[in-house]
Scaffold this motif. Structure first.
Motif, short mmCIF file in Angstrom:
data_model
loop_
_atom_site.label_atom_id
_atom_site.label_comp_id
_atom_site.label_asym_id
_atom_site.label_seq_id
_atom_site.Cartn_x
_atom_site.Cartn_y
_atom_site.Cartn_z
N ILE A 199 0.84 -1.20 0.00
CA ILE A 199 0.00 0.00 0.00
C ILE A 199 0.87 1.26 0.00
O ILE A 199 0.76 2.11 0.87
N ASP A 200 1.77 1.36 -1.00
CA ASP A 200 2.62 2.55 -1.02
C ASP A 200 1.87 3.72 -1.65
O ASP A 200 0.96 3.53 -2.47
N GLU B 243 2.53 6.03 -3.85
CA GLU B 243 2.56 6.27 -5.30
C GLU B 243 1.50 5.41 -5.99
O GLU B 243 0.82 5.87 -6.91
N SER B 244 1.37 4.19 -5.56
CA SER B 244 0.39 3.29 -6.18
C SER B 244 -1.03 3.66 -5.77
O SER B 244 -1.95 3.61 -6.59
#
Lengths: 135, 408
Positions: free
Chosen positions: B48-49, B51-52
């Motif tokens: 769950i970063d 950027e994504s």
């Protein structure tokens, strides 16, 4: 030439659009400039091409798990393909399509979908019935 | 899919709107893959970063929190995209940091443990043989399936979250014994030495296998690989081929299930040292200038940190050197003075992040980093699409090249 192609039951709504096809694989993280809406990986056969609002036709999904969130984010910004057709999808692309309500189909019984469809053709994708019609 | 009484209650909303979303998402995915029913999972790992996820993903998470979402089983996280103690120097913006802060707040509100690691099998808790889990991060999945004998598909962030909320996942793919049977056989005719060799070997097997639904079995490794070696091997195979499971004869637990008679029916793909040298030659050559050296993907273990620290003694670098490790290893490495030893050179150790999911495109542009060098076959594969010209070499050579400012 067949004008009605059958596949496994897919995900998403019925859509119509222009095909962008290549015998190459797909990852939203590895291959795209998602801000510009183009393929950015130099080695990708669609490098430089816009995928926005296209019926994207590719061989397999590849790479990591990021594509699942990324498909949702791309759809929310309206910078996504209308649909993605694969010979074989991996779990991530199906999961991302489910969250984003993006149309996705795979496992075509008529053969290699990247050979059966060419860029520029117009098609209707009906995932609930597992059908793609060439217009 | 067949639903039991509890699952029907979840799907109809009797157990709350968040659970209703979760199980209906899972049913859609399960139907796509012809799952007959659900399987209970013991714990979840979610990628769950920021950027994504993006701002729209954060709004989605906050909406779930507003519905009262709480995870039912232990759930942990993959690396973050912003080290909140060190983001301005990397060229990351306040907007990026705020997406990160809101993501963390939403996850924490749902009861998710922010472990921020892609090496949870080395630092948190390795799954046991036969344990059904729902893991994100391809490197985590392939190691857990192959080395530990656990059962997991690649669970992207949304599906991992759904599994946390329902305590189960659709029974398809690698939760089924028949999908774990080898489909391709590889005969390795050289001895991998460096972590980079293991990464390159994984890359070749991944490229040749080329599909999530292929299961490679590997012969010819005649010594016992170490955890870090199989970490790089698996992460690279997953990156180049989307492979979630391999078997290695003499090493992984399920390989012995397959007789020679069965394996003889599979074609041999032979991998030689020349194949490795050929692939490596695509990633930089001696004398090429470099802009930055990165050790990450996967996050470094304590043993890797020790090695970097030893290589850093009395060194001075001409280009930035960035190392990403887990918060768990960082804490130990700090206590053991390894961080001090590394950072004395001007190198920087980031905790709880991984370089490629740290807005790699933006930080590359902000810092003028294009020619990136690493010992990770995985990261050099990913970063080509982010505008980098990556090069690959051993940890020792990366350090020596950082001293010289060019590939030595």
């Amino acid at each position: 030439m067949k004008t009605l192609l059958k596949c496994h039951i897919g995900i998403g709504k019925k859509v119509q659009g222009e095909v962008l096809s290549a015998n190459d694989n797909f990852s939203a993280r590895y291959d795209l400039d998602r801000l510009k809406g183009i393929f950015s990986r130099p080695q990708h056969k669609l490098v430089g091409k816009s995928y926005v609002d296209k019926i994207l036709v590719l061989n397999e999904s590849k790479g990591g798990v990021a594509s699942a969130w990324m498909l949702y984010e791309m759809c929310a910004r309206k910078m996504a393909p209308k649909a993605i057709l694969f010979n074989k999808a991996n779990t991530i692309l199906a999961q991302g399509a489910s969250l984003a309500n993006l149309t996705i189909c795979d496992r075509f019984i008529d053969g290699d979908i990247t050979s059966l469809l060419s860029s520029g053709q117009r098609v209707t994708v009906d995932p609930m019935n597992g059908l793609v019609s060439i217009l | 899919m067949e639903l039991n009484k509890e699952e029907k209650a979840m799907a109809s909303g009797e157990l709350g709107e968040a659970v209703k979303w979760a199980i209906n998402h899972q049913i859609k995915v399960g139907n796509f893959f012809d799952a007959k029913n659900f399987v209970s999972v013991s714990n979840v790992h979610m990628m769950i970063d920021p950027e994504s996820v993006g701002i729209d993903g954060v709004l989605f998470l906050e909406n779930l929190v507003g519905m009262g979402a709480k995870v039912k089983i232990p759930m942990i996280t993959d690396p973050r995209g912003v080290d909140l103690n060190y983001y301005t120097p990397l060229g990351q913006t306040e907007e990026m940091a705020n997406i990160e802060r809101r993501t963390i707040k939403a996850c924490t509100s749902m009861g998710i443990l922010m472990t921020n690691t892609c090496v949870n099998y080395q630092t948190i808790m390795a799954p046991i043989f036969g344990e059904h889990v729902a893991y994100g991060d391809t490197g985590v999945v392939i190691y857990s399936n192959s080395v530990c004998g656990a059962r997991s598909n690649y669970e992207g962030g949304p599906s991992a979250l759904a599994a946390g909320l329902t305590g189960r996942t659709p029974r398809y793919g690698l939760h089924l014994e028949e999908k774990r049977i080898p489909t391709k056989k590889f005969l390795v005719k050289f001895k991998p030495e460096e972590l980079t060799d293991w990464g390159l070997l994984g890359a070749l097997i991944g490229k040749i296998s080329g599909s999530y639904w292929e299961v490679p079995i590997i012969e010819g490794i005649n010594h016992n690989p170490k955890s870090d070696e199989l970490k790089h091997f698996g992460a690279s195979m997953a990156s180049y081929g989307s492979i979630p499971l391999f078997h290695m004869i003499g090493t992984t637990p399920e390989a012995k299930n397959y007789s020679s008679k069965f394996l003889n029916r599979l074609d041999d793909h032979i991998i030689t040292l020349d194949d490795i040298i050929s692939l490596k030659s695509q990633f930089g050559k001696k004398g090429d200038k470099i802009d930055v050296v990165v050790f990450a993907a996967p996050q470094l273990s304590i043993f890797e940190m020790q090695k970097v620290a030893e290589l850093c003694i009395d060194k001075s670098f001409k280009v930035p050197v960035i190392i990403c490790t887990s918060p768990q290893v960082y804490s130990d490495a700090s206590r053991m003075k390894l961080i001090d030893q590394i950072e004395k050179t001007g190198a920087k150790v980031l905790q709880g992040t991984c370089f490629y999911n740290q807005y790699a495109r933006e930080i590359g542009l902000a810092n003028g980093w294009k020619r990136l060098m690493s010992n990770s076959a995985k990261i050099v594969n990913i970063l080509g699409g982010y505008g980098y010209e990556p090069s690959l070499s051993s940890m020792e050579n990366c350090i020596a090249s950082a001293v010289a400012g060019e590939i030595v």
